[in-house]
Design an enzyme around this catalytic site. Sequence first.
Site, short mmCIF file in Angstrom:
data_model
loop_
_atom_site.label_atom_id
_atom_site.label_comp_id
_atom_site.label_asym_id
_atom_site.label_seq_id
_atom_site.Cartn_x
_atom_site.Cartn_y
_atom_site.Cartn_z
N CYS A 161 0.83 -1.12 -0.09
CA CYS A 161 -0.04 0.07 0.18
C CYS A 161 0.96 1.30 -0.08
CB CYS A 161 -1.07 -0.06 1.22
SG CYS A 161 -2.10 -1.53 1.03
N HIS A 167 -10.14 1.99 -0.90
CA HIS A 167 -8.48 1.94 -0.81
C HIS A 167 -8.14 0.97 -2.00
CE1 HIS A 167 -4.63 1.33 0.49
NE2 HIS A 167 -4.90 0.29 0.99
N CYS A 174 0.52 3.06 6.09
CA CYS A 174 0.90 1.98 6.43
C CYS A 174 0.89 0.81 5.22
CB CYS A 174 0.24 1.29 7.64
SG CYS A 174 -1.49 1.30 7.27
#
Lengths: 431, 245
Positions: free
Chosen positions: A92, A387, A417
Amino acid sequence: MASTVRRAAILGGNRIPFARTNGPYARASNQDMLTATLDGLVARFGLQGERVGEVAAGAVLKHSRDYNLTREAVLGSALSPWTPAYDVQQACGTGLETAILVANKIALRQLESGVAAGVDSASDAPIAVGEDLRQVLLELNRARSPKARLAALARLRPSALRPEIPRNGEPRTGLSMGEHAASTAVQWQISREAQDELTMASHRHLAAAYDSGFFDELVTPYLGLSRDQNLRPDSSMESLARLKPVFGTRLGDGTQATMTAGNSTPLSDGASAVLLASADWAAQHNLPVQAYLVDAETAAVDYVHGEEGLLMAPAYAVPRLLARNGLALQDFDFYEIHEAFASTVLATLAAWEDPEFCKQRLGLDGPLGAIDRDRLNVNGSSLAAGHPFAATGGRIVATLARLLKEKGSGRGLISICAAGGQGVVAILEAA
Amino acid sequence: MDVDRLADYSRVCGYRLGSTLPPTYPHVLAFPQQLALMTDPAFPFGTAGLVHIGNALTVHRPLPVDRSLALTVSVGPVSAHHRGAQVELVTEVRQDDTIAWESTSTYLSRGASAPGGATVAGKEPVDGPTPPPMPTATWRVPADIGRRYAKVSGDFNPIHLHPLTARAFGFPGAIAHGMWVKAHALAALEGRLPESYRVDVAFRKPLTIPGTVRFSAVAADRGWDLGVWPGSGERAHLLGTVRPT
């Protein structure tokens, strides 16, 4: 070689609205979405036929045939086909990492301009053949005689035909990211109510930002979607409270599970891109500078054996970044902390307020302290927007750059994160 | 807009699923109306054995995926051709009351004659460059492309579906749809097409499938000269031009 380092400017961004998995973008591939996003960026900044220095982009869920995904997207875009490109993958953190890579090359005068981007589709996911079948097929390929081929095929069992679908889980722990985050939430005693409050704020802030026209210069409609599909402007504490916990339900020891589908990000499809350049290049192209990427830091934690939470690496990266820049955690006008889970944001903030954590884990004299929560994710974040893993960094960088441009001064902190116990953080300053 | 159908079509032809429609897509949207006209008793020729010999389309402006469009299909006059008589089918797409896209498909009825005993209309289009230009790409056209394109276009003409049904109409084997070849050629120009342009192609020698063919795109007059040639040989399957308008 030029000896002076300069600041890399962020000129703006473009993304497509984010969709929930198997929603409106179910049929779109990573290359489809990335190309559409690059073309939107080209249209916004008048880059038709322009040879930018490079395009760095990536996807977390990527088919092996897409080894040159970014270059292929560039070749199909309105950018000059003479534009080089490469793929980046850091879970990510991918999207922010591409921006850092491009910014660093601009800072070192290796580039005058560049595009940082990211894309992910959880719908059009690569499905691989199972390991047993793969071994049989490889042996079949090596076999030189009919007998050897038969021997290879004889090893084939019906169970080997089961395809392998990518899992949102850590290879070394076998736990999903949500289960990891649930353990961290328990450790930091993050309440369900606090998580739902953060979630509601994310939806309300994102909705308000859309209503105010903030995203008009950042989002280009795609396949019938003009706003993030996951956005629920009427989100309320009551509606969020009704959701059943989905992570941390098997932790035992009598703890109450707190993480729901509401206060966790959904699997999403989408893409984003950011245009970076030197201030000179921006001036030559009559493009105003929105912000500068000042500095960045990455960190990783030992979440396997080191008794640290999977998503806690930003808690370590930020103090190192602050120290290098002589800043306090409170020296920011905006905080963009990626909402992988509401509990992740809250655990990170709690860690920075905790004297013991800051002393023992971070080696600081005292806690970093609290932040002004009114400056946190002021135009919403991943809980509301969704996301699509590698696209989140570009969404955040472009959003923060625009916030700083509107304010006309100030500084913003980005914290993201990532799987594998990693964290990518960066500082932006208004132009 | 039916995104699933658009995605299927785009995949078969090689287009990206983007914010605007592929340039050949309205042709598929209009196909039911075209077929209705061509099977109407008033249509000058029978549909069996009718050969699609050319298509000229103009993209006046990009067509956004998420906007509705109005289609009109009409039949043009019959004229003479070297090998019979030809008729034009004209399709128009309107958005916001102005023409955004238009296309003229030319069909040949072999052995038919034009009204009034007129002879050849114009001259047979010139052959492409000899020898063919260096190929831009090699395409391996699979045996099932006719069936796959039939599914996404609605054009189930038996000459495209199977070698046996194609032979019944005098072809050596199943042949690719001309509009698939054109679409695949335009898909190969992804990112290289002007804002508004006209693509004029002639479908020449039928492309028997499966087959390996050479595609070439040569920059010319701010557009492209296109050609699709067999793996060996100099008789083109498709010759055409892309020009900005």
